[in-house]
Design an enzyme around this catalytic site. Structure first.
Site, PDB file in Angstrom:
ATOM      1  CB  THR A 229      -1.464  -2.472   0.299  1.00  0.00           C
ATOM      2  OG1 THR A 229      -1.297  -1.133  -0.215  1.00  0.00           O
ATOM      3  CG2 THR A 229      -1.098  -2.459   1.443  1.00  0.00           C
ATOM      4  CG  ASP A 230      -5.236  -2.401  -4.694  1.00  0.00           C
ATOM      5  OD1 ASP A 230      -5.723  -1.355  -5.730  1.00  0.00           O
ATOM      6  OD2 ASP A 230      -6.259  -2.759  -5.323  1.00  0.00           O
ATOM      7  CD1 TRP A 231      -7.173   4.473  -4.279  1.00  0.00           C
ATOM      8  CD2 TRP A 231      -5.733   4.068  -4.364  1.00  0.00           C
ATOM      9  NE1 TRP A 231      -6.799   5.362  -4.261  1.00  0.00           N
ATOM     10  CE2 TRP A 231      -5.810   5.325  -4.511  1.00  0.00           C
ATOM     11  CE3 TRP A 231      -4.209   4.716  -5.146  1.00  0.00           C
ATOM     12  CZ2 TRP A 231      -5.008   6.628  -5.231  1.00  0.00           C
ATOM     13  CZ3 TRP A 231      -3.768   5.780  -5.865  1.00  0.00           C
ATOM     14  CH2 TRP A 231      -4.593   7.140  -5.456  1.00  0.00           C
ATOM     15  CB  ALA A 232      -6.545   3.964   0.071  1.00  0.00           C
ATOM     16  CG  ASP A 233      -7.769  -1.546   0.005  1.00  0.00           C
ATOM     17  OD1 ASP A 233      -8.769  -1.800  -0.050  1.00  0.00           O
ATOM     18  OD2 ASP A 233      -6.849  -2.577  -0.735  1.00  0.00           O
TER      19      ASP A 233
END
Length: 422
Positions: A229-233
């Protein structure tokens, strides 16, 4: 407590010497291995898209958009070659690069990350960068190579609003004809990992889109690597996008869609406890979890982390060398683009009266852009003070007495995107 298997990014946006990186990652790896039943090392990754971002003394190259302006795949290759070497000198084996998104909208805030708007150019330069990062044979156990992470799959830049991480409408023919080719070429070139688009396409968040992550990426394209994932996604599926009623439902949607690793900046217990509960409840199959774990372990194994959990900065004498600096200089020189030269006014004769206008003219931060020593590049002056801004370069060549500077407008004083988010 949660036996984390990866560390992504850096604490408090810090920039460190290679020796500090070595000591830090050595300590982390020792603890991870000693506390693991099977002595499994963790994998450390950062965003180093035009040089080793968070390392003091690293060689910074022009951004990807400038690489594209040179129209030369060798420049993309050389940048990645040097960046891989210096990232490994920092003890980091995993790099969230290259960016293969198409830069289609001049309003978009991250245009500089991309190789531009042309699918063919993006494909060619992307493959060249992968060959530089991973080696022509993709042997990432080589201590001068890193595992790449293609990003951001898929259609990240093509937002309706022009703002980062906002919804897109992309018909399937456009998605396949324009946005997919660079990723398809990169996967064929052997890229080991891929990062997912933080936004929403046609009403469905990409992190919850089974058709894109499993049917297209893993089955049709045959991608065997790690999907992160990307940041906190994952939590964004509940907290921002509201397609999940709870964080736990968001985890279920993302993992079942095809996510293999969650980039969790804050809420470790929510993801870890929630995923265990979902497996016990039969809402996430153990076979899906086994597939994700297999993909993660495969990358760790191919990086040689089981034999060498950390590389030592002392083994990298070319870190920050004049040779690397020369490669960066040559790329920058080749990428210079003359837009207009009416009446042959350039090159200027020394002593010509020159007016330099605009807030970027005397800013080292905007000259280098983001992912330069820190996420938004706000620390660039601290680490690049020995170099010249555009204004200083003109003054040095033409004389201060012949050069007038007018800022025109000023950016908001202090602060940064990163600090505002924090």
């Amino acid at each position: 407590d949660y036996k984390v298997g990866s560390v992504l990014n850096t604490i408090n946006n810090t920039t460190q010497k290679p020796k500090t990186w070595f000591n830090t990652i050595t300590d982390i790896q020792k603890y991870a291995i000693d506390s693991s039943r099977l002595s499994i090392p963790l994998i450390y990754g950062i965003d180093a898209i035009h040089g080793t971002t968070y390392t003091d003394g690293a060689t910074m190259f022009p951004q990807q958009i400038t690489t594209a302006a040179s129209w030369n795949p060798e420049n993309a290759y050389n940048m990645a070659l040097v960046c891989a070497y210096e990232t490994r000198a920092s003890g980091i084996p995993w790099n969230f690069s290259p960016v293969l998104d198409l830069a289609l909208d001049p309003r978009f805030s991250r245009m500089w990350e991309s190789f531009g708007e042309d699918p063919y150019l993006c494909s060619v330069l992307g493959v060249a960068a992968i060959n530089g990062y991973e080696g022509d044979d993709n042997n990432i156990s080589n201590p001068t190579k890193v595992a790449v992470s293609l990003k951001h799959f898929l259609g990240y830049h093509a937002t309706i609003s022009g703002k980062d991480r906002t919804p897109s409408y992309i018909p399937e023919d456009a998605l396949r004809e324009y946005h997919l080719p660079a990723f398809e070429a990169a996967i064929a070139a052997g890229a080991h990992t891929i990062m997912i688009n933080s936004g929403i396409i046609n009403g469905v968040p990409v992190h919850a889109n089974y058709e894109l992550l499993t049917t297209l990426l893993k089955e049709e394209l045959g991608f065997k690597g790690l999907v992160v994932t990307d940041w906190a996604d994952i939590e964004n599926l509940h907290r921002r996008d509201r397609v999940a009623a709870t964080d736990k439902e968001a985890i279920m949607l993302a993992i079942n869609a095809g996510i293999d690793m969650s980039m969790i900046p804050y809420n470790y217990e929510v993801f870890c406890d929630g995923l265990v509960e979902l497996v016990n409840e039969g809402k996430v199959k153990e076979s899906r979890l086994d597939d994700a774990v297999r993909r993660i372990l495969k990358v760790k194994y191919e990086l040689g982390l089981f034999e060498t959990p950390n590389t030592n900065y002392k083994d990298y004498p070319e870190f920050g060398s004049k040779t690397h600096e020369k490669a960066s200089y040559e790329m920058a020189a080749e990428a210079i683009t003359l837009l207009k030269n009416d009446s042959g006014i350039l090159p200027l004769k020394k002593g010509t009266k020159v007016l330099v206008v605009g807030p970027n003219a005397n800013s080292m931060r905007t000259l280098n852009g983001a992912w330069t020593y820190s996420w938004q590049g706000e620390k660039t002056p601290e680490f690049a003070a020995q170099y010249n801004t555009i204004l200083e370069a003109v003054q040095n060549e033409n004389g201060k007495e012949n050069t007038t500077f007018v800022e025109g407008v000023a950016y908001k004083d202090g602060g940064s995107y990163y600090e505002e988010e924090k």
